[in-house]
Every structure is written in C-alpha cells, then in structure tokens.
Design a protein around this motif. Structure first.
Motif, PDB file in Angstrom:
ATOM      1  N   LYS D 284       0.873  -1.190   0.000  1.00  0.00           N
ATOM      2  CA  LYS D 284       0.000   0.000   0.000  1.00  0.00           C
ATOM      3  C   LYS D 284       0.897   1.223   0.000  1.00  0.00           C
ATOM      4  N   PRO D 285       0.994   1.911  -1.106  1.00  0.00           N
ATOM      5  CA  PRO D 285       1.982   2.991  -1.187  1.00  0.00           C
ATOM      6  C   PRO D 285       1.587   4.225  -0.379  1.00  0.00           C
ATOM      7  N   ASP D 286       2.585   4.806   0.312  1.00  0.00           N
ATOM      8  CA  ASP D 286       2.402   6.119   0.948  1.00  0.00           C
ATOM      9  C   ASP D 286       2.522   7.199  -0.106  1.00  0.00           C
ATOM     10  N   PHE D 287       3.167   6.863  -1.193  1.00  0.00           N
ATOM     11  CA  PHE D 287       3.524   7.887  -2.162  1.00  0.00           C
ATOM     12  C   PHE D 287       3.562   7.254  -3.561  1.00  0.00           C
ATOM     13  N   THR D 290      -0.112   3.143  -7.402  1.00  0.00           N
ATOM     14  CA  THR D 290      -0.262   1.808  -6.846  1.00  0.00           C
ATOM     15  C   THR D 290       0.432   0.817  -7.762  1.00  0.00           C
ATOM     16  N   HIS D 322      10.189  12.224  -4.253  1.00  0.00           N
ATOM     17  CA  HIS D 322       9.673  12.348  -2.891  1.00  0.00           C
ATOM     18  C   HIS D 322      10.622  13.189  -2.034  1.00  0.00           C
ATOM     19  N   VAL D 344       9.764   5.180   3.609  1.00  0.00           N
ATOM     20  CA  VAL D 344       8.534   5.336   2.842  1.00  0.00           C
ATOM     21  C   VAL D 344       8.199   4.016   2.152  1.00  0.00           C
ATOM     22  N   THR D 345       6.942   3.793   1.946  1.00  0.00           N
ATOM     23  CA  THR D 345       6.535   2.632   1.158  1.00  0.00           C
ATOM     24  C   THR D 345       5.919   3.126  -0.147  1.00  0.00           C
ATOM     25  N   THR D 346       6.446   2.629  -1.242  1.00  0.00           N
ATOM     26  CA  THR D 346       5.883   2.941  -2.554  1.00  0.00           C
ATOM     27  C   THR D 346       5.376   1.638  -3.156  1.00  0.00           C
ATOM     28  N   ARG D 350       8.991  -1.078   0.775  1.00  0.00           N
ATOM     29  CA  ARG D 350       9.524  -0.110   1.733  1.00  0.00           C
ATOM     30  C   ARG D 350      10.933   0.304   1.330  1.00  0.00           C
TER      31      ARG D 350
END
Lengths: 286, 250, 320, 397, 238
Positions: D284-287, D290, D322, D344-346, D350
């Motif tokens: 599940k991307p933070d940034f 998808t 980012h 961060v997770t993209t 991670r």
C-alpha cells in the motif's frame, strides 16, 4: 567414470561444431593469408538468419542450413569486394584491420537492428538419455551436419575442378594465374565459401543455445584456438582441432573448476603456436 | 698469409636436395677468393652457412680462430663478417644513410649512433651514393640498390666481406667503377669472398678461385688454372656435347 | 638532444594539454582529455612494437590491466602511495613482458599477433581465478585512498596531471628510441628481420627489449587510470576490444611515426566520444567508426601522418 | 566529405551549448543501449522514462510552490565501465544534471559512484545490489535495491522447506554481483550444514553449459542456485531442461525475472528468481502510484509486463521526487538529508537507507520475494512463492 | 616470312618507383623458336612477366595472334594460348602430378582437349605418368622442370614461353630438356625461350634478341648472333 564418458561425448558433439566454425576461418587464412576478424560477426549473421527464417517465415530450423550456405556465399563474395580484395598481398596488419572494420560495421548494424538482447530459437528434437545423462537432439544433429558439411567441403576441394583451383591458388597464386585460372574470382569464391561455413556454424549454434549480436566473439576466439590446434589453412585439420578443443573442454571439466578451462585452452593455444607454428596438417606453404 | 676463415667439410640438405656437400675452403687475410659455378650450384647457400642464416648439417666454420658454426647471423656479423646479397635486401623504408648506419652500428665495431653516421656518410660517398643520402632505399634503381648493399656491408668495417654477385645487372661503366671499388676495399685490408658470374671481373679480381658444382668443389686454383680446366668449362660455360646435340638436325 | 625543436613542441603541447582544462575549469573537457591521454599512451607505446619493430601486438591491453591490478593491490592491501605503486606496477609488468617476450617473439607475423591474444585471454582468466586480487569482483578502492592526494575531488586533477605526464613521457620515449641505436635496430627489424640479423642487429634481444619497453608506461598508466576509476575488474582491465582499437589508432595516425599514433588516438577517441554522445548518431556509432576505418585502411594505408609525409616529404624532417 | 565535416562540426557545437534549465530538473544517467547488459538496462531505462512521463504529465515536481518538469539526459555506456566516468562527468558538468541515477549492474554503479561522490551529487542506485560499493565511504549514494547478500537467502529457505537435506550446486557467473550473492548464500548454507555438491563459476560469455551440467549430474546435485545476467541465465535454463538434469530446484539470478524468459517455453517451468519486486506485490503505497497503476501504465506503454528492473527504474525516480518535494528545494544537501531520513513505502515496497557511516546509503528497508515460472491454463506465468505472506502460488518442486 | 604470332612493341615495366624495362620490342614467328638473352638483371624475366600479364606493363603493346592483349590479365592470356612456364618452376607443390596437369588445362579451350593432351604429355614424359599420383613437391629439379613444361603444354599453347629452362639443373638433365624442346619445335609449337646457357639457347633457337639494362641491345638470326663479339661482352663480360 560414466560422467567422464558423457563429458567426452558432449565434447565431441560440440567440438564438431567448433570445427565447422573454424573451417571457415582456416580456409580463408590458408587460401589468401587473411585472418578474418569479421569471422565472429559472420557467425552471428548465421544465428540471426536462423532466427529470421524460423520466426518470421516459419521455416523448419534445419531448412535454414542450405539457405545459409547460399546466402553466406553471396554475402562473403560481397564482403570480399568491399573489404578484402585490396588487401590481398598487402602486409598482414592491413587485412587484419580491414576485416576488423568489417566486423565493426556488421556488429554495429546488427546492434542497431536487433539490439544486444538475447534471442532464442526453440528447436524440438528428440534427445538421447543414458544413465542420467542426456544428449540433446540439437547437439547430435548439429554435430552430424557439421561432419557432413566438412565431408562435402573435402569433396569439393579435392575432387572438383573448382576446388582444385582453390588449392592451386592457395599454393601459388601467380602460377595459378599463369595456368589460366582467374585467381581473383577464385579468391572471392573462397572467401564466400569461408563465410558460408562460418555462417552455417552460426546457424547450427543457434539451434542449440540462445544468442546475442555479440555472441560471435567467443566463437571467433575458439576458432583461433582450433585453427592453431588443427593446422593453419587445413579444413580437415579444423574439424579435428575442433573436436580436440571440445574434448579438452569436456575432459578437463570433471577435474578442475570450469573457470580454469579458458586458461588451459589459451595456454595450450600459445604453446601450440610456439611449438608447432605450422600446425600438423597444413596443406599450404610447406 | 694466415687463414682468416676456414670452412671445413660443411654440408647442407634441403628436403631432397643436397645443396652443399662436404665443402672445405679457406680465405686468407687480405685476399680475394672467387667462388664460381653454375646457377644452383650452392654458392649462395655457402654464404648462408658462413654467416649463420642456416646451421650446417655437418662440418665447422672457424673465423679468426673462433668457431662460428651455426650463427646466429648477428653474432657472426659482430665478429667481422659482412655480406652483400645477390637479391638485394634493402631496408626499404629507411634512407640510404640509415641503411648504412645500421651496418656501422651493429657491425664489427658496434659504433654508437653518431660515429656510425659519420662512417656511413664516408662509405656512402665512397660507394657513389653521396648525392642522395636521404633517399628511401626502396626508391633506388637496381644498380643503386646493389651499391647500397655493398655500402651497408662496408659500413660494418668487416674483416671479411661476402659479395654475392654485386656486379650483376650493372652496365659496363658501372662495372668498371665497381671493380675499382672492390680493389680499393681489398687494399684497405679487407678479405673478400665473392660470388660472381662476370668472368672478366672474377678473373681480374680474384687471387684464387673455387669452382662449385652441385654443392661440391669442382676445382680450385689461380684464375688461369681454373680457366684452363676442361671440367670447369663443361660445368660452367656450357657443355660442348650439348651443343652438338642441339645442332643435330631434328 | 634538447636542441631539437620537436622536443620543445612536445613539452609545450603537453603543458597546454595539462593546463587548459585547469584554467578553464572545464572538468568535462578534462575527463574527455584524460581518456584520450590514456589512449595516446596505449597507442604510442604500441607503436614501438608495430611501427618500429613491425610486430603487431593484439594483446597490448594486458600491460595496462596488469599494471592497474598491481598498483591497486599495493594501494589497498599494503597502503602504498599511488605513485610508487604505479611505478612498481610498471616495472613488474615490464619485467614480466621481458620473460614472455623471449618466448612468444620467436613467432612472426600473424602467429605472433594470435599468440598475444592468447596471452591476454589466459592472463585475464588467471586474474579471474586469483582471489588475492578479488577474483572476478576485482579490487574496489575506498574513498579514503584518495586522502593522500587531497580527497577525491583533488585526486582527479592530480591523476589527470600524472597521466598527462606519462603521456608526455611516452612521446619523449618514442622520440628517444626513434633516434637511438636501439631504435635504428628496431626499424631495421621492422623492415626486414633477416636482413637486419645479417647486418648484426641482435634481433631476439632487441625484440624482447622493445616488448618490455612498450609495457612499462602503459602499465604505469593502468595503475593511475584504475586508481582514478576506483575500481578494477578483469573484464574491463583486459578488454580485447580496447586492445584492437589501440591498433586502429596507431594505423589511423600513421604507424612508425612519433606523433601519428598520438594523433590517431586523440582523433579516434574524440570521434567515438562524439558519436556516442550525439543522440542522432549513437545508434550507428559503431557502423560509422567501422566504415571510417575501412576507408582509411583501403585508401590511406599510411595513416594521416604517413599520408602527409608522402605528400610533402620534407615534413618528415621536422616532424620526426 | 567537406560538407559532412561541417555538419559534424555544427552538430558538435549544438550538442555543447549549455542547457537552459530554468523550469526543469535535469537528471542524468547512463544506460547500456549496447553490450552485454542491454536487456536488463533497457528495462531499467524504460522505468525511468515512464516515471518522467508520469511526472511531467501531471505538471511536474512541485518544489516550494513552483513546478519543475523533469528532463532526462542519458548516454550509452556500452555495458563497459571504461566510459562510465567520462559520461557521468559530462552529465554533471556539461549537461548540468542536478541529480543522478545509476547505470545498471554493480560494476558500473561502483565506477559511477566515484564521480557522484567527487562532485557531491546525489545518486539513487538501482540495479547496483553489491554491498561493497556502499562501504567505501560514500555520502551521496542511495541504494534502492536490497543488497546482494540477501538475494538467495529466501530461495535457500524455500528450498529447505521442500527438501531439508538438499545437495546444492552453486553455478554462477564470475562477475562481481553474482559472486557476492553466491558467496553470502554459500556461507549460510555451509553454516547450516548443507551439502555443497558443486561450486562452479563461469565467464559471462559462456554459451555451452554441457560440461557444467554433466559435472552437476555426476555430483548428484538436486538443487541449483546461481546464474548471473540474462544471456547466460537463459542458456543455462534451456540446457538444464534439454539435458534433463535431475535437479528439482533451480533458482537463477536476474534472467528469469524478465518477461522474455517465457520465450524459453517449457525450459522456464519451475525456475525461480529472487526478485526485488513483482506485479503481484500487495504494497500500500504512501507515495506514488499503486502497483496496479504502475503495471498498467508500463504494459500500455511498452506492450510487455514490467519486471523488477523496470520497477526499480521507476522507483528510483519516485524516491528522488519524494525527497525533493519534501526538501522543498533542489539543493543536493537538503535532498540528501531527506533521503537519509526517509522511510517510505511505494509500489516498490519499503525504502529506508542506512545512516551508518560505514555503510551509508545501504538499503535496509526493502525486502525481496522469490518468483517462479509456472504453467497456468497453458500459459507461462511468474508466481510469487516466497515469503509466505506475499505468495500467490505454491512452489513447484 | 611466316606469320608473326607474337609481337611486342616498346614494352615498359617496373616495380614501384623503379623502371626496369625501357622499350623492349620483339617478334616471334609461328612455328619458330626465339630466344631472349641478357645478363642477370637485364630484364629478361620482367619482360616475360609483362608480356604474359603476370605483371602489369606501363607502356608499349603486346599483340598476340593479331589481337592487342596488352592489358589482359594473365589468366585471360593463358586461356588464349599465350602460356608462360615461369622461372623456378612454380608448381603446386602440395598437389599431385595429375592435379598439376589438370590445373594447367584450366581454361575452357584447353579443358575440351584434356584427355587427349594428357595422353600426349604422358607419352612425351613417361616419368610423369609413372608418378602421376605423387605430390610434385617431392620431385627432383629436373622432374619438376619437366612437369612445369608439361603443365604449360596442357594449356594447349599457341606459344610456350619458357623462363630459365636449365636453371639449377645438372648437365645431363639439361641435355634431356634440350631434346624435349627440339621435339616440341618439331611438332610445331612456337617457343620463346629465356636461358642463361648461351650456347644452348643459341643452338636451339632460330632467332635471338639480346637485351641489356632493360633496353634492346642487338638481335638477329641465332647463328649470326652467336658469331658476334658484342654478345660475349653483354652476356659473359668476356
């Protein structure tokens, strides 16, 4: 023990194809004293001809072999006039550079066209299994075809008029000219023949392994080794030299790490050059 | 006169051809020895054996008391034997002067580059190439190349000079000049072993003559003795019996 | 010797070469000039073999690679300063070449050329299996290693200047050899080895000597270059392609001349660099370079300077 | 001839004229458009280009209220590190690249890293897994991939579940990356008491693996771990199949990840590959996009499904973007600081970089998966088989 | 006078920068034997090479059987029947006697008569027939010269040009070859001979040309030339 035997058989099978590749190099070398540095590129041409014919035209894989022989012959004659003819009789360095330039052009065109990505032609042939070891159909077929082509080349050189003319030109070009042999055409033809052989070896190699535009260099280096083992300018020696190289590769593997084999190969190569500079079966320039 | 070069029983075989067969000869200090014989008699091979281009199959070669059998050629050259080839072998890409400088640098005296160039210049002048020292050897005429061949050999300041048909191909005037040069060389104390076809030159130049046929010695002696020898006439000047065959009506 | 204006010309050219990027502070130019300088070193020393002695060494890159390995090994494992390390590399490779030369220089012509390929490939594979030198991984230089030269940034300038110095030394050595007794002997061998031998040139010794001499500076340059790169791997250290390209450079400029190989190397490298970075050509850069070479070999076999010398023979006097 | 010369000279001048970079951010990298690494490197480049198109299509990167378009400058490094330093210096000085992305493959990355460090330019590395590179004292290098020592640990665990006492053959290319990978896993295997049946390295140019395969058969190996890059890996896989080698488990580096690997047909079945990313991944991307969006966009553009090299290329851009956006500046020091602090997770998973000065920039957040080619409804597909949490199919053994 | 088969006018030739021939002219009538004499280096071999196309002449004209063939390549001249037996034999040493002969008959014209000509040559040189499968490289000098002449004959020559017939051969062999040549002449083959053995050459031939330094020196019927003192000067230096 069986493992070693399997290695020997594999070595002979692949060696026959090495021999075929080297035959093209050695024929050109023997006849016109030109070391063809475009040899590897021509092997690659043979590979991609298979790819095109099988993938694009849907030809059966081994149908590409006769096509390649004809095509290679034509390409070879073309290359002779473009890059080799003016080098005949000039210092060796010049022909080395000239064929190297041809190599650059061919590889460059190939890279622009096909990039350097690997290509794969899947050829389905029944294979032979024996006590856990398998000899693939493509290997066996390629080796058999290599031997057949070598035999045909022998017949051509020793039992046809044109083949004898090739040998005559190789032995003494001026005398051949004085006998009424159009030596320039014979040279062009011999170059075409050499290119056809190199190309066909590429076609056979491509039935066995994936390949890229750059695959030729490995076979070019192997061809040098084979040529030196088998005697310069001697097509029959090339086949034997090829099998010898295949055997060395196959036989050495069980006894040493694979990464040491090139050292053995090239060490042997340098040693043979120094110890038997003319090879054992050389048919030109006694 | 003492012996400068002694060739004892040398032989050489090439494949099926016995090129030189148990040949012995001696060159004395300061003399000109002529070596004559029909083409293919093995004269040039004798030269090649003496200066070490080929090792002999048997026999020995002694030069100034030193065994020089079997070369290598550059060591023989160092000892003081220089050679002018029949088939000229100029270092084509080098100038006339450089060709001779090579001779002087690596000859008997082994001179440094600067003194070698001096010697070379001297010799080039003496041999009559002084007007074109910077010309590339390859662009000389045949006669010029012959001369260069000689000049190069002389630049080595040898004790023994091997001359292989230096007169061949020269016109009468040039031949005269060359004969004079050879005299001059001998007068400077250099012994000469020469192969020559031009009989007048051989006869007038040589102190002694050795006649070679099919690799072995046919005759040896003074020019007059050799010229009167009927075997020599048959082998070298043409067989009179042959003439009779040819003249028979067909 | 220093009276010869030609030598001053070389030194002046070297100064300009070294200082121009410095004063314009054009590091891009410097990198490009550095690579060209390395190729000039390779070509110029190769010319000793090809142009002077008439022997084509296809495996000349082996000197460069081995020199690099020895230098980097000394720097990383024994913490030597790069300059003595590079020089030691040069000396060691040169000595090794002398030994090898006595063996393979018995071969002539194409046979020698092929043997040199064999030597290069065998040594490359040996290094791949040689764990003290990192095997296939090679040797990685820690950034600390640039400390003695004032940090990574400064080290680039320092190595550049050192490489230009080696380049200059190569040209001067080429000149000195060309105008020495040794050089004259080599030229004689190159023209006709048998005749040279009959004239007294000690051919086996001279050939081994020139093989060894042609190894020294490329090996030193290899040390400096790979030090600058910070990494050495067998595949890039013994790249046969580069080796053959060096021959092309010699031919392009004119083998046997002093400046020719340098000129050839410079032009070839700049051309390849340009074709590689010009977007419209990059697809065909190999084709263009190959076609150009083909034309040169076929129609201007003496190379650029050879052609100039033939056209205007008097240039030979002041260019050599 | 003369005309051609003028043309050359003119285009040279043109190429040399400075880039006007007012509203753009210039990012430079080299790619192996020719040479042995072409296949993998091209995938990486495509990823980067897709990222650029996405960013520019959305109006660019927003930095302190201003939008910048992305400009990529790239050269062909010919898969050889001879030119890498020259080209990277050129990217920095002539093309005024503000940020760098690495070339493909560890050897080239290490070579380029020296330059980025010397000029203090931030370089995101992708396709440079070798850890050694990050232990040389760099400060501006940031590794996107999981390090090489982790590549085969998953495979070894998965294998041990199927066969607790495997006879393992290590067969690998003798290039820096593959050697480092195998070295790590071999140590682990030995520590656990596994049988090492064969240990062979081969040159990247190897085309015939019959001798090695025969040797493996003789040594009664039942598992193979190794490989190298695309060309050799594909050949090895094909020959293993054709020679009916009795190995039940084959994990190869790099090659099987490419969609091209399916061209090998039946030879591909059962071959697994350690992967930095697979389209089936459920992050599940933070940034950024998808996983599905990326995969769709890539497939639309290049008509081939993305593999991890392509994803890595895209992710490299994304991470940089980012960091720049968070920094609100294009100043390399501030961007580097953001990268140092990033976790961060993209869509790629991670990302977190080590701040330890001994291994600065080393990836410590990302995890790898193990994918395997399987036949599903008559079609070859790549399934994730490890770790268990991410798996989409059971492993074939 | 009978038909002029070969006519050479003002031939010039050289190697590199060096000119060797300066206007050589000669005529060979059909059915005769003509000899070309001169000292070593006078340009005899070069003349023959330029005439037969083994090297390219720089000027002059070669007319053969009424056709200007100056610029034809050697193989085309050979095919027309202008055949050179080169100095030093130049055999195909690694090929058998019969293969050598087969190569001699390479041109289309000669090929048609291959069998018949082979029999003819074998009759003339029975020694060759005995050793037909042996490699020519193993032969003695005399046998090689025989084979070289036989190979030349296989080309169905209109004119056979022989360079240095007796070079390096023992007198006995030379004698045999002289007999062969006489036989050839009797059978109507036109011959142009270069020979260092002056007596032999003059005795065998009908007409002689002497060249010196690449230029014509004198010419005349062989018997007259043999009697002239100048010939001794040019040739032997006596």
């Amino acid at each position: 023990m069986i493992g070693i035997l399997a290695s020997v058989i594999d070595g002979i099978l692949i060696g026959a194809v090495y021999g075929l590749a080297a035959m093209g190099l050695t024929l050109i070398w023997g006849v016109m004293n030109v070391i063809n540095l475009a040899h590897g590129a021509i092997v690659v041409v043979g590979m991609f001809v298979l790819y095109m014919l099988v993938s694009a035209l849907g030809l059966p894989a081994y149908g590409a072999v006769p096509v390649m022989i004809v095509l290679g012959f034509v390409i070879g004659i073309g290359l002779y006039w473009i890059g080799v003819h003016r080098m005949i009789g000039r210092p060796e360095l010049m022909s080395l550079l000239s064929t190297f330039a041809l190599n650059m052009v061919l590889i460059g065109l190939g890279t622009a066209w096909w990039t350097t990505s690997p290509y794969n032609v899947q050829v389905n042939m029944p294979s032979v299994s024996w006590r856990g070891y398998t000899f693939t159909g493509t290997h066996i077929t390629a080796a058999a075809l290599a031997v057949v082509i070598a035999g045909l080349l022998y017949l051509l050189l020793y039992h046809t008029r044109i083949g004898k003319a090739v040998r005559a030109v190789a032995t003494n070009r001026e005398a051949a000219e004085l006998c009424g042999i159009p030596t320039t055409q014979v040279l062009a033809m011999a170059f075409g023949l050499g290119v056809a052989l190199a190309g066909v070896s590429g076609t056979l190699i491509a039935t066995m392994f994936p390949f890229t535009v750059l695959s030729g260099e490995a076979y070019q280096l192997k061809s040098f080794v084979v040529t030196v083992l088998g005697g310069l300018g001697n097509p029959a020696g090339a086949l034997m030299g090829g099998i010898a190289l295949g055997l060395i590769e196959g036989l050495a593997t069980p006894f040493m790490p694979v990464s040491w084999i090139p050292i053995v190969e090239f060490g042997l190569f340098v040693f043979c050059l120094i110890a038997f500079p003319r090879g054992i079966f050389s048919f030109t320039k006694a | 006169m003492s012996a400068l070069l002694e060739v004892n029983n040398i032989s050489k075989r090439f494949g099926g051809l016995q090129a030189v067969d148990r040949l012995s000869l001696t060159v004395n200090e300061g003399e000109i020895l002529g070596l004559i014989g029909p083409n293919g008699a093995g004269k040039s091979t004798v030269f090649n054996l003496i200066n070490g281009v080929y090792p002999p199959d048997g026999g020995s070669i002694v030069f100034v008391g030193q065994d020089i059998t079997g070369g290598p050629p550059y060591r023989v050259a160092r000892q003081g034997i220089a050679r002018a080839h029949q088939i000229v072998q100029p270092l084509g890409g080098l100038s006339v002067l450089d060709n001779c400088t090579v001779g002087a640098c690596f000859g008997r005296q082994g001179l440094g580059l600067v003194p070698a160039r001096e010697v070379a210049r001297e010799v080039v002048d003496m041999i009559g190439l002084g007007d074109r020292p910077d010309m590339l050897a390859a662009s000389l005429t045949t006669a010029g190349k012959k001369r260069l061949e000689l000049a190069r050999a002389l630049s080595a300041r040898p004790r023994l000079l091997l001359l292989d048909e230096v007169l061949a191909g020269l016109n009468p005037t040039e031949t005269e000049g060359m004969i004079e040069t050879v005299h001059k060389i001998r007068d400077s104390g250099v012994a000469i072993l020469m192969i020559e076809h031009i009989m007048r030159a051989v006869m007038s130049l040589s102190d002694r003559i050795v006649v070679l046929n099919l690799g072995s010695k046919l005759a040896e002696g003074s020019p007059q003795q050799v010229a009167d020898n009927p075997e020599v006439i048959t082998a070298y000047l043409g067989d009179s019996k042959l003439l009779s065959v040819a003249e028979k009506p067909a | 010797m220093w009276r010869r204006p030609f030598l001053w010309f070389i030194v002046a050219a070297a100064l300009v070469y070294a200082l121009y990027p410095y004063f314009t502070d054009d590091v891009g130019m410097r990198e490009s000039l550095l690579l060209a300088a390395v190729y000039i070193i390779l070509a110029s020393n190769l010319n000793l073999m090809i142009g002077y002695a008439g022997y084509v060494n296809f495996g000349n890159i082996v000197f460069f690679g081995l020199g690099g390995y020895i230098c980097l090994y000394l720097v990383t494992a024994l913490h030597w300063h790069v300059i003595p390390a590079a020089l030691t590399g040069g000396a060691a490779v040169s000595a090794l070449a002398l030994l090898f030369g006595l063996g393979i220089l018995r071969l002539r012509g194409a046979f020698f050329a092929l043997a040199t390929i064999g030597v290069n490939q065998a040594i490359q594979q040996l290094v791949v299996n040689f764990e003290p030198w990192g095997g296939a991984t090679g040797i990685y230089l820690s950034l600390d290693a640039y400390g003695p030269l004032g940090g990574p940034m400064q080290a680039l300038w320092t190595t550049y200047l050192m490489i230009v110095a080696v380049t200059t030394a190569s040209l001067l050595a080429s000149y000195a050899i060309r105008h020495s007794k040794f050089g004259l002997g080599l030229l004689a061998i190159g023209q006709n080895e048998d005749a040279a031998s009959v004239l007294g040139v000690p051919t086996p010794r001279y050939k081994a000597m020139v093989y060894s001499a042609s190894a020294f500076l490329p090996a030193v340059a290899g040390g400096l270059y790979f030090f600058k790169s910070g990494i050495i791997e067998p595949s890039s250290a013994f790249n046969l392609q580069t080796s053959i390209e060096a021959i092309v450079m010699v031919m392009l400029g004119g083998s046997g001349t002093i400046l020719g190989p340098a000129l050839g190397a410079f032009l070839y490298e700049e051309l390849r660099g340009f074709l590689l970075t010009a977007q419209s050509f990059s697809q065909f850069q190999l084709v263009i370079a190959g076609a150009l070479l083909l034309l040169i070999v076929q129609f201007v076999p003496g190379g650029l300077l050879g052609w100039v010398h033939q056209r205007w023979p008097r240039t030979r006097r002041w260019l050599e | 001839m003369r005309k051609a010369f003028y043309l050359l000279a003119a285009s040279m001048l043109f190429a040399a004229s400075p880039a006007f970079a007012q509203d753009t951010i210039t990012i430079g990298f080299t790619a192996s458009q020719t040479g042995a690494l072409n296949n993998d490197s091209t995938a990486q480049m495509r990823g980067i280009e897709l990222w650029r198109d996405d960013v520019n299509g959305k109006g660019g990167i927003k930095v302190g209220g201003k939008s910048y378009n992305i400009k990529l400058v790239t050269y062909d490094d010919e898969s050889q590190n001879t030119r890498v330093q020259q080209l990277y210096t050129r990217l920095i000085t002539q093309d005024k690249a503000q940020f760098l992305i690495s070339p493909y493959s560890s050897g080239l990355v290490a070579t380029a890293a020296i330059i980025s460090e010397q000029y203090g330019k931030v370089m995101i590395t992708t396709g440079g897994a070798l850890e050694k590179t990050y232990k040389l004292g760099n400060k501006n290098l940031f590794q996107l991939y999981t390090g090489s020592s982790q590549y085969l640990t998953g495979a070894l665990q998965a294998l041990k579940e199927k066969n607790p006492k495997p006879h393992i053959a290590f067969v690998y290319e003798d290039d820096p990356f593959s050697k480092a990978v195998v070295q790590a896993v071999r140590d682990t295997a030995k520590k656990r008491g596994d049988v090492v049946a064969a240990d062979e390295s081969y040159a990247g140019s190897t085309t015939d693996f019959s001798p090695v395969i025969n040797k493996m058969i003789s040594a009664k190996a039942d598992a193979l771990l190794g490989g190298g890059h695309y060309a050799d890996g594909a050949t090895l896989a094909r020959q293993l199949h054709e020679q009916k080698a009795a190995v039940k488990w084959v994990t190869l580096l790099v090659a099987p990840d490419s969609q091209k690997f399916a061209e090998l047909g039946d030879s591909a079945i059962g071959i697994s590959v350690p992967s930095q990313w697979e389209p089936q991944a459920a992050f599940k991307p933070d940034f950024g996009p998808t996983v599905a969006a990326f995969t769709q966009a890539f497939t639309d553009k290049y008509k081939i499904a993305p593999a991890y090299h392509a994803a890595g290329g895209y992710a490299a851009g994304l991470i940089l973007q980012h960091a720049i956006e968070k920094a609100g500046s294009t100043d390399p020091v501030q961007v580097a600081a953001q990268l140092n602090a990033m976790d961060v997770t993209t869509f790629f998973g991670r990302t977190k970089f080590s701040n330890d000065s001994k291994e600065h920039g080393l990836q410590v957040g990302h995890d790898m998966v193990l994918a395997q080619w399987q036949k599903k409804d008559g079609k070859l597909v790549k399934e994730v088989i490890w770790p268990k949490a991410a798996k989409t199919a059971d492993a074939l053994y | 006078m009978s038909e002029i088969l070969l006519q050479v006018e003002g031939l010039e030739a050289g190697y590199g920068d060096v000119q060797v021939l300066w206007g050589i002219s000669l005529k060979v009538a059909r059915g005769t034997m003509t000899t070309l004499l001169g000292a070593n280096g006078a340009g005899k071999t070069t003349s023959l090479r330029a005439i037969t196309g083994a090297m390219c002449p720089r000027g002059g004209k070669v007319v053969f059987a009424g056709e200007d063939v100056t610029w034809l390549p050697a193989h085309a001249k050979a095919a027309r029947g202008l055949v050179l037996v080169p100095e030093g034999r130049q055999l195909f040493n690694n090929m058998s006697v019969e293969e050598n002969l087969e190569m001699g008959a390479y041109s289309r014209r000669a090929r048609q008569h291959f069998r018949q000509q082979l029999d003819h040559v074998y009759t003339m040189f029975p020694r060759l027939k005995e050793r037909r499968n042996q490699k020519s490289g193993t032969f003695s000098g005399g046998e090689q010269q025989m084979l070289a002449i036989a190979r030349g004959l296989m080309a169905m020559p209109e004119i056979l040009i022989i360079d240095e017939l007796s070079l390096g051969l023992a007198p006995v062999v030379v004698q045999q070859l002289a007999e062969t040549l006489k036989g050839l002449k009797a059978s109507g083959v036109t011959v142009l001979l270069v020979e260092q053995n002056l007596h032999l050459a003059l005795a065998l031939s009908d007409y002689a040309y002497v060249i010196a330094e690449g230029r014509p020196f004198l010419e005349g019927p062989s018997a007259e030339v043999a009697a002239k003192p100048e010939i001794r000067q040019a040739y032997l230096g006596l």
